[in-house]
Design a protein around this motif. Structure first.
Motif, PDB file in Angstrom:
ATOM      1  N   GLY A  37       0.769  -1.238   0.000  1.00  0.00           N
ATOM      2  CA  GLY A  37       0.000   0.000   0.000  1.00  0.00           C
ATOM      3  C   GLY A  37       0.799   1.286   0.000  1.00  0.00           C
ATOM      4  O   GLY A  37       0.234   2.377   0.127  1.00  0.00           O
ATOM      5  N   ARG A  38       2.111   1.206  -0.162  1.00  0.00           N
ATOM      6  CA  ARG A  38       2.936   2.406  -0.095  1.00  0.00           C
ATOM      7  C   ARG A  38       3.851   2.542  -1.313  1.00  0.00           C
ATOM      8  O   ARG A  38       4.835   3.272  -1.271  1.00  0.00           O
ATOM      9  N   ALA A  39       3.540   1.858  -2.389  1.00  0.00           N
ATOM     10  CA  ALA A  39       4.417   1.879  -3.563  1.00  0.00           C
ATOM     11  C   ALA A  39       4.531   3.280  -4.150  1.00  0.00           C
ATOM     12  O   ALA A  39       5.622   3.723  -4.547  1.00  0.00           O
ATOM     13  N   ALA A  40       3.427   4.012  -4.227  1.00  0.00           N
ATOM     14  CA  ALA A  40       3.464   5.357  -4.826  1.00  0.00           C
ATOM     15  C   ALA A  40       4.317   6.295  -3.978  1.00  0.00           C
ATOM     16  O   ALA A  40       5.099   7.105  -4.506  1.00  0.00           O
ATOM     17  N   GLN A  41       4.172   6.204  -2.656  1.00  0.00           N
ATOM     18  CA  GLN A  41       4.946   7.073  -1.784  1.00  0.00           C
ATOM     19  C   GLN A  41       6.439   6.731  -1.867  1.00  0.00           C
ATOM     20  O   GLN A  41       7.297   7.623  -1.869  1.00  0.00           O
ATOM     21  N   LEU A  42       6.733   5.442  -1.935  1.00  0.00           N
ATOM     22  CA  LEU A  42       8.129   5.018  -2.070  1.00  0.00           C
ATOM     23  C   LEU A  42       8.722   5.544  -3.377  1.00  0.00           C
ATOM     24  O   LEU A  42       9.842   6.072  -3.415  1.00  0.00           O
ATOM     25  N   GLY A  63       1.659  11.371   8.847  1.00  0.00           N
ATOM     26  CA  GLY A  63       0.613  10.373   9.058  1.00  0.00           C
ATOM     27  C   GLY A  63       0.357  10.194  10.538  1.00  0.00           C
ATOM     28  O   GLY A  63       1.112  10.684  11.385  1.00  0.00           O
ATOM     29  N   ASP A  64      -0.724   9.475  10.866  1.00  0.00           N
ATOM     30  CA  ASP A  64      -1.076   9.229  12.262  1.00  0.00           C
ATOM     31  C   ASP A  64      -0.096   8.259  12.905  1.00  0.00           C
ATOM     32  O   ASP A  64       0.646   7.545  12.209  1.00  0.00           O
ATOM     33  N   PRO A  65      -0.072   8.183  14.226  1.00  0.00           N
ATOM     34  CA  PRO A  65       0.785   7.191  14.890  1.00  0.00           C
ATOM     35  C   PRO A  65       0.457   5.787  14.398  1.00  0.00           C
ATOM     36  O   PRO A  65      -0.714   5.403  14.302  1.00  0.00           O
ATOM     37  N   GLY A  66       1.513   5.038  14.084  1.00  0.00           N
ATOM     38  CA  GLY A  66       1.319   3.666  13.644  1.00  0.00           C
ATOM     39  C   GLY A  66       0.951   3.499  12.186  1.00  0.00           C
ATOM     40  O   GLY A  66       0.732   2.383  11.727  1.00  0.00           O
ATOM     41  N   ILE A  67       0.879   4.578  11.425  1.00  0.00           N
ATOM     42  CA  ILE A  67       0.412   4.492  10.045  1.00  0.00           C
ATOM     43  C   ILE A  67       1.465   3.927   9.109  1.00  0.00           C
ATOM     44  O   ILE A  67       1.174   3.573   7.972  1.00  0.00           O
ATOM     45  N   GLY A  68       2.740   3.887   9.570  1.00  0.00           N
ATOM     46  CA  GLY A  68       3.778   3.285   8.743  1.00  0.00           C
ATOM     47  C   GLY A  68       4.880   4.232   8.330  1.00  0.00           C
ATOM     48  O   GLY A  68       5.592   3.959   7.362  1.00  0.00           O
ATOM     49  N   LYS A  69       5.047   5.328   9.040  1.00  0.00           N
ATOM     50  CA  LYS A  69       6.096   6.279   8.663  1.00  0.00           C
ATOM     51  C   LYS A  69       7.479   5.647   8.803  1.00  0.00           C
ATOM     52  O   LYS A  69       8.313   5.745   7.903  1.00  0.00           O
ATOM     53  N   SER A  70       7.722   5.003   9.948  1.00  0.00           N
ATOM     54  CA  SER A  70       9.031   4.400  10.173  1.00  0.00           C
ATOM     55  C   SER A  70       9.287   3.257   9.205  1.00  0.00           C
ATOM     56  O   SER A  70      10.413   3.060   8.745  1.00  0.00           O
ATOM     57  N   ARG A  71       8.235   2.507   8.889  1.00  0.00           N
ATOM     58  CA  ARG A  71       8.407   1.400   7.937  1.00  0.00           C
ATOM     59  C   ARG A  71       8.758   1.937   6.552  1.00  0.00           C
ATOM     60  O   ARG A  71       9.617   1.380   5.848  1.00  0.00           O
ATOM     61  N   LEU A  72       8.125   3.032   6.149  1.00  0.00           N
ATOM     62  CA  LEU A  72       8.445   3.627   4.859  1.00  0.00           C
ATOM     63  C   LEU A  72       9.899   4.090   4.844  1.00  0.00           C
ATOM     64  O   LEU A  72      10.616   3.892   3.848  1.00  0.00           O
ATOM     65  N   LEU A  73      10.351   4.703   5.939  1.00  0.00           N
ATOM     66  CA  LEU A  73      11.738   5.127   6.003  1.00  0.00           C
ATOM     67  C   LEU A  73      12.690   3.946   5.905  1.00  0.00           C
ATOM     68  O   LEU A  73      13.733   4.017   5.244  1.00  0.00           O
ATOM     69  N   ALA A  74      12.340   2.834   6.556  1.00  0.00           N
ATOM     70  CA  ALA A  74      13.188   1.648   6.480  1.00  0.00           C
ATOM     71  C   ALA A  74      13.230   1.089   5.062  1.00  0.00           C
ATOM     72  O   ALA A  74      14.277   0.639   4.584  1.00  0.00           O
ATOM     73  N   GLU A  75      12.098   1.098   4.364  1.00  0.00           N
ATOM     74  CA  GLU A  75      12.081   0.633   2.977  1.00  0.00           C
ATOM     75  C   GLU A  75      12.922   1.546   2.083  1.00  0.00           C
ATOM     76  O   GLU A  75      13.605   1.087   1.162  1.00  0.00           O
ATOM     77  N   LEU A  76      12.853   2.847   2.341  1.00  0.00           N
ATOM     78  CA  LEU A  76      13.694   3.774   1.593  1.00  0.00           C
ATOM     79  C   LEU A  76      15.170   3.476   1.834  1.00  0.00           C
ATOM     80  O   LEU A  76      15.992   3.540   0.905  1.00  0.00           O
ATOM     81  N   ALA A  77      15.516   3.164   3.088  1.00  0.00           N
ATOM     82  CA  ALA A  77      16.899   2.833   3.397  1.00  0.00           C
ATOM     83  C   ALA A  77      17.338   1.583   2.642  1.00  0.00           C
ATOM     84  O   ALA A  77      18.437   1.520   2.096  1.00  0.00           O
ATOM     85  N   ASP A  78      16.464   0.559   2.582  1.00  0.00           N
ATOM     86  CA  ASP A  78      16.786  -0.657   1.835  1.00  0.00           C
ATOM     87  C   ASP A  78      16.991  -0.356   0.353  1.00  0.00           C
ATOM     88  O   ASP A  78      17.930  -0.834  -0.277  1.00  0.00           O
TER      89      ASP A  78
END
Length: 1001
Positions: A37-42, A63-78
Motif C-alpha cells: 500500500g505504499r508503492a506510490a509514496q516510495l 501520518g497518524d501514529p502507527g500508520i507506517g512512517k518508520s516502515r516507509l523510512l526503512a524501505e527507503l533505506a533498503d
C-alpha cells in the motif's frame, strides 16, 4: 502482545522504530509482513534520489501514529542501499529524557564515518553510535572556536550549523546521500534550529532529507521554511490501508476476521499488527465502523500494551521501566543502576524482554519495538519511582565523569526544591550549552532556579542566574521573556543591575524600539543624578524588599554613551552631541576613563558626519581612531558598542582599511569576552565594507551571517536592515531576478524605525531600483533632493541617485542641477568614491545631451576617482560606460580595452552577473578580448587635435596646462589622452614621450 517481524526477517511491520546504526531493529520471532500500500509514496522519494540535483531536496512524510512512517523510512533505506546511495538515519525519543541535537546525533556520527570512508562507497555507514555524533559536534564547535580566536558565541551558532552542512556535503561526495529523520514532531529545539538552517541553506550535493512527523505536528518553523522551497520539497501523506490491502496482509485469516480486523484497526498498520497478534476484545467492544479513526482505538491499543507490560514478572517490568528512563543509551550496567537491580538479574530480565519482543536488537543496541511501548513502560513506572530512577541515572553519569549537560536531562526530573548541588550542576550544564543550544540552556536555568533555595544567602546567586537566563533567552530570540526578567533585575539594587540595564537597552534597540530604550536610559540618568525615580515593579526575581534608589546605580558616563548611540539611531543628532560632549568633557583627561573618552569621540564623529559638518568630522575622526587604537582588549571590552559606529563613520569617510581593521578587532574581542549583542551589527557593517571594496562573495556571506544572527535573536529590525544592505552585492553577483525577489520581500515588510538605518537602506533600495528600471520606487524612498531647504544630513549619495532618476525619466535640466549639487557635497567631504559615482552619472547625462567628448571626459574621471578610492566594481561600471561611449565615437579599440579591464575587475570581485554583462557587451560591440596595438603604426590613426595634445604631453605639460592652452576643460583633455593611449598602444606619458622622440623629463 507479540510483534511481527518485517520484510526479510529484520523489520517490524509498519511503524517499527529505526536506529542510527542500522536504520531498523532486528527481527522479532514472528513472521515477516510484506510492504503493502505504499508503492506510490516510495516511488515519489526514490524518484527524487534519481533526479541527480546539485543541491539538497526534502520530503515530508506525515501520518497518524502507527500508520507506517518508520516502515516507509526503512524501505527507503533498503532501496537506497541497494542502489549505491549512502544512508544516514536519526530519530527523536518521544518519552523520557532528551538531549540537545538528539535528532541529528546519529546523522552526524554517520556523516563523519561516511566522509572518512571515502566518497565512492554506498549503503549504510557502519554503526558508530550517538556518542560519536556528539563528539563531532564538539569537534566542529572547537574548530569554529579556533577559527574565531575565541569562544563560539551563541548568536554565531550558525557557523556551527554551516560546518554541519559542509560535513553532510562531504559525506555525499560524488554520490547520492539519503538522510532519514523520524519523529521530527518531537525533536528538541536545538535539533529544529539546526534542521531549519539546513532547509534554508541546503547542502550543495545530491542529498535527499526525509522528515517523518505526525499529521499536523511538523514544527511551525520547519513548515514555514519548507514552504519557501517550492520545487525542492515533496509532501508524502500516508493514508490508512484499504480493505483490499488489509486482506493482502491477512490472507491466513478467515474472511469475517479479515473484515473485522480492517474495521477495528481503521486501516492503521500498527493497530492491525497488534490486533492480529493479541487479544482483541477491548477494541471489538468499541463497535468500530470501517476506516474511521478516533482516540478510542488509540486508547484501547494503549490499554492492550499496558496490560502486556503489567503481566510481566517484576524484574522484567523494572528493567523495561529503567530502559525507558535511560533513553537510547541501553548500557546493561547503566540500566542495572537505574533499575536498582544486580547486574545478573538485569541481564536475565533483558534477555527475557527480547524473547517476548518488548525489546529488539538493533545492531549493537537494544531498542523498544515501538515508541508506544517505551511510553507505556515509562508511564506505568509511577511518578515517585521515576523521580528516584532519574536521580540514580544522574548519579551514575556523574560517577562516570560525564559532563553536566549529560547529567542535566535526568537531574531536572529528579531534584527537590532546595537542592543546592542540583542547582549547581544544572547551571553548569546551561552555561556549557549556551553557545550551541541556548534553548536547552534556558530550560536548565529555569530548573536551576527552581532547585536553588530562596534565602538571603543565595539571593546574589539567584540574581546571577536570572541575568544568565535573560542572556540565554536573548540569544535564542525570546526577547519578551528576557525583557520581563531584565525589568525586574533593574528594579533591584544588586551588582547585577547595571549589566541587566545595558542588556535591556540593547534588546530594545535590537527590536527597533528606540523610544523605549531612550526612556529606560533617561530614567537611569535621572537616578544617577540623584533625582527621584519611580518603579512600576519594585520586586525583582527573588527580591526580599523594594529597591534602593542609590545602590546599584549605573555610571552616568555609561548611561550617556548608551543614550548618545540611541539618539543617533533615532535621528536625534543634537541630543546625541550633547550627551557625547558631556562624556568627553568629563573623561577626556582622565587616564582611567580612556575607553569612555574614545567612545564619546567616536559618537561625536558620527554625529558630525551625518550632519554634513565634514571639516569638524575629519579632525574628530582622527582623534577617535587614535583613542580607540590606544585601548587594550580589556579596555575595549567595556566599550565594544563604539566599534560599529566608528566603522560606519570610516565607511562614510571612505576609510575602508581602517573600518575593516576596527571591525575585525571588535569581533575578535567580542567573541573573547562573550559580548553577544554587539556582534550582529559588526557583521553588517563589514558586509557593506566588503561590497564597497569589491569583495562581493565576502559581502554576501557577512550579510547572510548578520541575517542569521538577527533571525536567531528575534531582531526583526536588524534582519530587515541586513537584508536590504545585501541587495547591491546580490545584484552584482546573481542578477536582477534574485535582487528583485528580495526587494519584493523588503517592500512588504514594515519600515525601519531607526532614521539612520532607514536612510542607509533607502539609498541601497534606490540604487538597485534604478538598475532594475523602477523609477517610481527610487523616487519614493529618496528625499526630495531638489528642495532648496534640504537638510545637511542628506548626503551626496541620495542627491546623486535622485539625479540619475531624473536623467532616466528624461528631465535633463533637473538632473544637471542635482549632479552639480552632489559633486559639491562629495568634494566638501573629500569623498573620491562618491565623486567617481557622481562623475559616472554626469557622463550619462552628457551623453544624453550628445556631448560625447565631455561624456568621455567625465567617464575617465569616474574611472580615476574609483581607482583612487579603491572601488573596483565602481571602476568596472565606469569602464563599461566608457566602452559604450567610445563605440559611439567610432573608436571600438578603446571600447574593447575598457570592456576587457571591466570584465577582469568584475571577475576578481566576485561580481559574476556584472562580468556576464561585460561579456555580453563585448559580443554586442563586435569584440572579443581586447587586443594590444603595436606602438608605431597607431600614431598615424590620431586625429589632428589628438596629435596636438600628444605632442604637448610628450613635452611634459600637465593636463591642466594643456586645457588652458587649448581652451578646453580638463576632463576633455583627459578623455583625449585616454584615446591617444589606446590608439598608440602605450599606458604612460613617459612611453608616449619616447614614441615622439622626446627625452622624458
Amino acid at each position: 502482545m507479540r510483534g511481527t517481524a518485517g520484510r526479510n526477517g529484520d523489520m517490524p511491520a509498519y511503524g517499527g522504530e529505526t536506529t542510527a546504526a542500522e536504520g531498523r531493529p532486528s527481527a522479532g520471532p514472528h513472521e515477516a509482513r510484506r510492504f503493502v500500500g505504499r508503492a506510490a509514496q516510495l516511488a515519489m522519494v526514490t524518484g527524487m534520489l534519481a533526479s541527480e540535483r546539485p543541491h539538497a531536496s526534502f520530503a515530508v512524510v506525515e501520518g497518524d501514529p502507527g500508520i507506517g512512517k518508520s516502515r516507509l523510512l526503512a524501505e527507503l533505506a533498503d532501496w537506497a542501499s541497494g542502489h549505491g546511495t549512502a544512508v544516514l538515519t536519526g530519530r527523536t525519543a518521544e518519552q523520557g529524557v532528551s538531549h540537545p541535537f538528539e535528532l541529528l546525533l546519529d546523522v552526524l556520527a554517520g556523516a563523519e564515518d561516511a566522509s572518512s570512508s571515502g566518497a565512492d562507497g554506498g549503503g549504510r555507514p557502519a554503526p558508530v553510535g550517538r556518542a560519536s555524533g556528539g563528539m563531532l559536534l564538539e569537534r566542529l564547535a572547537s574548530a569554529e572556536h579556533a577559527a574565531l580566536t575565541g569562544g563560539v558565541l551563541g548568536v554565531e551558532r550558525h557557523r556551527l550549523y554551516r560546518a554541519v552542512r559542509d560535513s553532510l556535503t562531504a559525506a555525499a561526495g560524488r554520490r547520492r546521500l539519503l538522510v532519514l529523520l523520524d519523529d521530527v514532531h518531537a525533536a528538541d529545539e536545538a535539533s529544529l534550529e539546526l534542521l531549519d538552517y539546513l532547509v534554508r541553506h541546503p547542502p550543495k550535493a545530491n542529498v535527499v532529507v526525509v522528515l517523518a512527523a505526525r499529521t499536523g505536528r511538523l514544527p511551525t518553523r520547519l513548515r514555514g521554511s519548507l514552504s519557501r522551497l517550492r520545487d525542492d520539497v515533496a509532501r508524502v501523506m500516508l493514508a490508512p490501508l484499504s480493505a483490499a490491502e488489509v486482506d493482502e496482509l491477512t490472507t491466513a485469516e478467515s474472511p469475517n476476521r479479515r473484515r473485522w480486523l480492517y474495521e477495528a484497526s481503521c486501516g492503521n498498520p500498527l493497530y492491525l499488527e497488534i490486533l492480529s497478534a493479541g487479544e482483541s476484545r477491548p477494541v471489538w467492544e468499541l463497535g468500530r465502523s470501517p476506516a474511521i479513526v478516533d482516540d478510542r482505538v488509540a486508547v484501547a491499543i494503549d490499554d492492550m500494551i499496558r496490560a502486556e507490560l503489567r503481566a510481566l514478572p517484576s524484574d522484567q517490568r523494572l528493567v523495561a521501566a529503567a530502559a525507558a528512563v535511560a533513553g537510547d543509551n541501553f548500557d546493561p550496567a547503566y540500566v542495572a543502576h537505574v533499575a536498582d537491580l544486580p547486574p545478573a538479574r538485569t541481564d536475565a530480565a533483558t534477555d527475557a524482554l527480547v524473547a517476548r519482543d518488548v525489546l529488539r536488537s538493533a545492531g549493537a543496541q537494544l531498542v523498544f519495538r515501538h515508541p508506544l511501548v517505551r511510553a507505556a513502560a515509562y508511564g506505568l513506572a509511577g511518578p515517585a519511582w521515576r523521580l528516584a530512577a532519574h536521580g540514580r541515572a544522574a548519579a551514575y553519569l556523574a560517577g562516570l565523569g560525564e559532563p553536566p549537560s549529560r547529567q542535566a536531562p535526568h537531574l531536572e526530573q529528579a531534584f527537590r526544591p532546595g537542592d543546592v548541588a542540583a542547582a549547581k550542576v544544572l547551571a553548569a550544564a546551561a552555561e556549557q550549552v549556551l553557545d550551541t543550544a541556548p534553548s536547552a540552556s534556558t530550560h536548565w536555568l529555569y530548573a536551576a532556579l527552581r532547585a536553588l533555595p530562596d534565602r538571603p544567602d543565595t539571593l546574589d546567586r539567584r540574581h546571577q542566574l536570572w541575568l544568565l537566563l535573560a542572556r540565554a533567552l536573548t540569544v535564542c530570540g525570546r526577547l519578551a521573556e528576557s525583557k520581563e526578567i531584565l525589568h525586574r533585575l533593574v528594579a533591584v539594587a544588586s551588582r547585577h543591575r547595571c549589566p541587566a540595564l545595558e542588556l535591556l537597552a540593547a534588546n530594545e534597540r535590537l527590536l527597533g524600539r528606540l523610544p523605549e530604550a531612550r526612556a529606560i536610559l533617561l530614567g537611569e540618568l535621572a537616578r544617577a543624578n540623584g533625582e527621584s525615580v519611580g518603579h512600576e515593579d519594585a520586586a525583582g526575581p527573588g527580591a526580599q524588599a523594594g529597591p534602593d534608589t542609590t545602590a546599584g546605580t549605573c555610571d552616568d558616563v555609561a548611561v550617556r554613551l548608551e543614550l548618545a548611540a540611541t539618539e543617533i539611531l533615532d535621528g536625534g543628532l543634537a541630543d546625541a552631541e550633547v550627551h557625547a560632549t558631556a562624556v568627553l568633557e568629563r573623561c577626556g583627561r582622565d587616564p582611567a576613563r580612556r575607553g569612555a573618552a574614545a567612545a564619546a569621540s567616536t559618537l561625536l564623529t558620527l554625529v558630525r558626519v551625518q550632519a554634513g559638518r565634514h571639516a569638524a568630522a575629519g579632525a574628530q575622526l582622527a582623534h577617535a581612531q587614535w583613542a580607540v587604537d590606544g585601548l587594550d582588549d580589556a579596555e575595549l571590552r567595556g566599550m565594544l558598542d563604539l566599534v560599529s559606529p566608528l566603522a560606519w563613520t570610516e565607511l562614510m569617510a571612505e576609510r575602508y582599511d581602517d573600518a575593516m581593521r576596527h571591525l575585525d578587532r571588535g569581533v575578535r574581542v567580542a567573541r573573547r569576552f562573550g559580548r553577544n549583542h554587539v556582534v550582529p551589527e559588526m557583521y553588517l557593517v563589514r558586509s557593506v565594507v566588503h561590497g564597497r571594496v569589491g569583495r562581493v562573495t565576502e559581502a554576501l556571506r557577512d550579510a547572510e551571517d548578520a541575517e542569521e544572527i538577527a533571525m536567531a535573536v528575534g531582531g526583526r529590525e536588524l534582519h530587515r536592515f541586513a537584508t536590504t544592505m545585501r541587495l547591491r552585492p546580490l545584484l552584482w553577483h546573481s542578477g536582477p531576478a534574485r535582487a528583485a525577489a528580495v526587494l519584493t520581500g523588503i517592500r512588504r515588510a514594515p519600515s525601519l524605525r531607526s532614521s539612520w538605518w532607514r536612510a542607509s537602506a533607502s539609498a541601497a533600495i534606490a540604487e538597485v531600483a534604478l538598475d532594475l528600471g523602477d523609477l517610481q520606487l527610487c523616487r519614493s524612498v529618496l528625499p526630495d533632493a531638489g528642495n532648496a531647504e534640504l537638510p545637511a544630513s542628506v548626503g551626496p549619495a541620495a542627491v546623486r541617485l535622485r539625479a540619475r532618476a531624473e536623467l532616466m525619466s528624461g528631465n535633463l535640466s533637473a538632473s544637471r542641477d542635482l549632479v552639480d549639487r552632489a559633486r559639491e557635497l562629495a568634494h566638501a567631504g573629500g569623498l573620491h568614491g562618491e565623486m567617481s559615482a557622481t562623475a559616472l552619472v554626469e557622463a550619462e547625462l552628457l551623453a544624453a545631451g550628445d556631448r560625447l567628448d565631455d561624456a568621455i571626459g567625465a567617464g575617465v574621471s569616474a574611472v580615476s576617482g574609483a581607482q583612487t578610492a579603491g572601488l573596483p566594481v565602481r571602476e568596472g561600471q565606469a569602464r563599461v560606460l566608457l566602452a559604450e561611449l567610445y563605440h559611439r565615437g567610432s573608436e571600438p579599440a578603446a571600447g574593447r580595452e575598457h570592456l576587457g579591464i571591466a570584465k577582469a575587475l568584475f571577475q576578481r570581485s566576485g561580481a559574476d552577473w556584472l562580468a556576464g554583462q561585460a561579456t555580453n557587451a563585448q559580443r554586442r560591440l563586435g569584440a572579443g578580448q581586447p587586443r594590444r596595438r603595436a606602438c608605431g603604426p597607431g600614431v598615424a590613426t590620431l586625429s589632428g587635435r589628438e596629435r596636438e595634445i600628444a605632442q604637448m604631453v610628450a613635452q611634459g605639460l600637465t593636463n591642466q596646462a594643456i586645457a588652458d592652452r587649448l581652451f578646453l576643460s580638463r576632463r576633455t583633455v583627459e578623455a583625449h589622452i585616454a584615446r591617444i593611449f589606446a590608439k598608440v598602444g602605450v599606458s604612460s606619458r613617459v612611453a608616449l614621450a619616447r614614441l615622439y622622440g622626446t627625452p622624458p623629463s
